[in-house]
Design an enzyme around this catalytic site. Structure first.
Site, PDB file in Angstrom:
ATOM      1  N   ASN A   1      10.353 -19.984  36.565  1.00  0.00           N
ATOM      2  CA  ASN A   1       9.420 -20.425  35.530  1.00  0.00           C
ATOM      3  C   ASN A   1       9.616 -21.884  35.119  1.00  0.00           C
ATOM      4  OD1 ASN A   1      11.873 -19.140  34.453  1.00  0.00           O
ATOM      5  ND2 ASN A   1      11.084 -19.828  32.480  1.00  0.00           N
TER       6      ASN A   1
ATOM      7  N   THR B   1      -0.145   4.757  22.790  1.00  0.00           N
ATOM      8  CA  THR B   1      -1.570   4.742  23.119  1.00  0.00           C
ATOM      9  C   THR B   1      -1.920   3.464  23.866  1.00  0.00           C
ATOM     10  OG1 THR B   1      -2.065   6.036  21.164  1.00  0.00           O
ATOM     11  CG2 THR B   1      -3.889   4.794  22.120  1.00  0.00           C
TER      12      THR B   1
ATOM     13  N   CYS C   1      16.430 -27.416  22.108  1.00  0.00           N
ATOM     14  CA  CYS C   1      17.243 -28.310  21.284  1.00  0.00           C
ATOM     15  C   CYS C   1      17.962 -27.500  20.217  1.00  0.00           C
ATOM     16  CB  CYS C   1      16.358 -29.330  20.574  1.00  0.00           C
ATOM     17  SG  CYS C   1      15.484 -30.397  21.711  1.00  0.00           S
TER      18      CYS C   1
END
Lengths: 386, 124
Positions: free
Chosen positions: A155, A243, A328
Site C-alpha cells: 500500500n 444483517t 508523525c
C-alpha cells in the site's frame, strides 16, 4: 495557480464511481430492495437476489466461485477474520504464522494480538526492492507453520509480490496462504481458479466502491475452515454474523464489475500517467524512487526528494492531495515501517512521498502537479541551510 | 501529519524573510540551531545597527513549524531594539504560533537561535 484540489491519493481511498452510486441509491429507495436479506418474504428475497448478483460480481473479478465470497465491513475485518479465524481453528496443528515486515498494519496488529495469545510470528524482511525472497520463505516454514499472510500489492510502494510462486511454495508445504489484495483487486488480473491462494481480503473503497464493506474469499476446495470472529445469527454460512448491508454490498459488486471490465485499458492509461509524472518530477534531480516501475502496480509512486522535508513539501503542495507515507509523533517523524524494512535510510524514508493516480486523474492534472512539485521543491531547497 | 494554525501556515506559505545576509558586512550576525537528525535545522541572520535589528533573515529545513516559525520570528523582531527582542519568551512564541503540543521543541529552537544571534551581536 489553480484553486481546484487535485486528488493524487488513490491508494488511500477512491471516490465512489457515479455508476456505483446509482445502483446503491436504488437500494435506499422506499420502492427498493430494503428487506432484510435473511427474510423469506418478497422484500427479503429481492434484497437477497441483489446480494447474490454482487457476490457473483466480486467472484468474477478474482476468478472465484460466488460461494467462496463472504461479506465483511472492509479489508481490516477480512484480514482479522482470515488470520485469527485460521489461527484459532488450526491452532492444535501448530501456532506458527509467517508474514512480512512490510505488511499493512491490519495484518501486523492482528499478528501481534495472536503473539500475545501464544502464537509465534515470523516477520520476513523484503529484499532491497521490496520483494519477498522465496528462499527466505522456504527456510522460515516449520512443521508447526499453519498460515502465511503476504500482501499482493504494497500500500505504500505499490510493489507487487509474486503470489503465484509464494502460494505454490506454501501449498507444497501444506501451509495455508492468506493474501491481502486490498490494493491489487481491480488493478491486476487475479484468477483464484489457478492461483494457490486459500484466503484473500478485499476492500470496496479501494476500487471506487463505498467504504464500510469488504469481502473475504475463503477457498472451498479444499475447504479452509475458520473460527468466526463476530457471533450472532447464521448469516454468511455462519462465518460472519450480522444483517447484510444490501446497498453497500450492491455497490461493491458493481464496483468490481466495472473494475473487471475496464482493468486492461485503465491500467495502461494509469501507467502512462504515472510515468509522465515521474519523468516530469525527475527533472529536479536528487529523487529516489522506492519500488521500481517494473515490479510495481500501475498507479503508485513513492519517492523521496533530497534537501526537502516530506511534511513541509506536502503542506507546500496544499492543492495536491498526496501522502507522506509516514506517521508523525512527538518531536520526531517516524518513517514508514515499509521503507525502513526495505533498507532505505531513516533520513531518506522520513522524506518519502506517495502519489497515486486513478480513474478520474487527467493528463492536465498530472502536468499541473509536476509544475507545482517542481516549484515548491525548488522553493524549499532554496531556503535550506545545508 | 500535524494540524497547524492558520497563522503558522500563512507564515509557512509566505516566506518573505527567507534568505541570508552577507556575513562579510559589519554588524551582521548568524546563529545555527537544530540538527537534521532531529528533523529541524534553523539558521538566523541579523543585521544590528545602533542597537536596532534592521534586517532579519532565515534559512531552514524541516517541518512546517520551523519554517513558518522562523518567518514569524524574523517579521516579529525586525525593526525592534535588541533589548526588546531579548524579552521574547517561549510562551509568547507558543501563543503567537499556536504550535501543537508535539512541536513545543520548535519554539525552543527559535528562541535558542535568536538568543545566540543576539549574544553574538552583544559580544561583537
Amino acid at each position: 495557480m489553480g484553486k481546484k484540489l487535485i486528488y493524487l491519493d488513490y491508494m488511500a481511498t477512491t471516490p465512489v464511481d457515479q455508476r456505483v452510486v446509482d445502483v446503491m441509491t436504488t437500494c435506499l429507495q422506499q420502492d427498493g430492495p430494503y428487506g432484510n436479506p435473511s427474510s423469506a418474504h418478497q422484500f427479503g428475497r429481492e434484497a437477497n437476489e441483489r446480494i447474490a448478483l454482487a457476490r457473483q460480481q466480486v467472484a468474477d473479478l478474482i476468478g472465484a466461485d460466488a460461494r467462496e465470497i463472504f461479506w465483511t465491513s472492509g479489508a481490516t475485518e477480512s484480514i482479522n477474520l482470515a488470520i485469527k479465524g485460521v489461527a484459532q481453528f488450526y491452532g492444535r496443528q501448530g501456532k506458527h504464522i509467517i508474514t512480512m515486515q512490510t505488511e499493512h498494519k491490519a495484518v501486523l496488529a492482528t499478528c501481534e494480538y495472536l503473539a500475545a495469545q501464544g502464537y509465534e510470528i515470523t516477520y520476513l524482511s523484503p529484499n532491497l526492492n521490496g520483494l519477498l525472497d522465496l528462499d527466505l520463505l522456504a527456510k522460515a516454514i516449520r512443521p508447526d507453520t499453519i498460515l502465511a499472510s503476504i500482501m499482493h500489492v504494497n500500500n505504500e510502494t505499490g510493489v507487487v509480490q509474486n503470489i503465484a510462486a509464494i502460494g505454490q511454495l506454501l501449498r507444497d508445504k501444506g501451509v495455508l496462504f492468506h493474501v491481502d489484495a486490498a490494493q491489487s483487486a481491480g488493478k491486476l488480473p487475479i484468477d483464484l481458479s489457478q492461483l494457490p491462494v486459500d484466503l484473500m481480503s478485499l476492500a470496496s473503497h479501494k476500487l471506487y466502491g463505498p467504504k464500510g464493506v469488504g469481502a473475504l474469499y475463503v477457498r472451498q476446495r479444499p475447504k479452509v475452515q475458520l473460527v468466526p470472529q463476530i457471533h450472532g445469527a447464521k448469516q454468511e454460512q455462519g462465518i460472519r454474523a450480522g444483517t447484510l448491508a444490501t446497498h453497500q454490498i450492491v455497490g461493491m459488486g458493481k464496483a468490481c464489475e466495472l473494475a473487471r471490465l475496464e482493468m486492461s485499458t485503465e491500467s495502461l492509461r494509469l501507467k502512462e500517467l504515472l510515468e509522465r509524472l515521474w519523468c516530469g518530477v525527475s527533472e529536479l534531480g536528487g529523487l529516489h524512487r522506492h519500488g521500481a516501475a517494473e515490479i510495481s502496480v500501475c498507479n503508485c509512486l513513492n519517492f523521496a526528494v533530497d534537501g526537502v522535508d516530506g511534511e513541509s513539501l506536502v503542506y507546500a503542495l496544499y492543492d495536491l492531495a498526496l501522502s507522506t507515507g509516514s506517521a508523525c509523533n512527538a518531536a520526531t517523524t517516524n518513517p514508514s515501517h515499509v521503507l525502513l524494512a526495505m533498507g532505505i535510510p531513516h533520513e531518506q524514508a522520513a522524506r518519502a512521498l506517495r502519489l497515486s493516480v486513478g480513474r478520474f486523474t487527467t493528463e492536465s492534472e498530472i502536468d499541473h502537479a509536476i509544475l507545482r512539485i517542481k516549484e515548491q521543491v525548488q522553493r524549499l531547497r532554496a531556503m535550506s541551510p545545508l | 501529519m500535524e494540524k497547524y494554525s492558520e497563522k503558522l501556515l500563512s507564515h509557512f506559505h509566505h516566506t518573505t524573510h527567507q534568505g541570508r545576509l552577507d556575513l562579510a558586512l559589519p554588524q551582521v550576525y548568524m546563529s545555527k540551531t537544530g540538527s537534521i537528525d532531529n528533523q529541524d535545522v534553523l539558521q538566523i541572520f541579523l543585521q544590528i545597527n545602533n542597537g536596532v535589528i534592521v534586517q532579519a533573515r532565515f534559512l531552514a529545513i524541516g517541518s512546517v513549524a520551523i519554517i513558518g516559525g522562523a518567518q514569524w520570528l524574523c517579521e516579529f523582531i525586525e525593526g525592534r531594539e535588541v533589548g526588546d527582542a531579548k524579552q521574547l519568551g517561549i510562551h509568547e512564541i507558543l501563543k503567537s504560533l499556536a504550535l501543537p503540543s508535539v512541536k513545543i521543541h520548535v519554539a525552543q529552537l527559535l528562541l535558542s537561535a535568536l538568543t545566540q544571534c543576539l549574544e553574538a551581536g552583544t559580544h561583537a
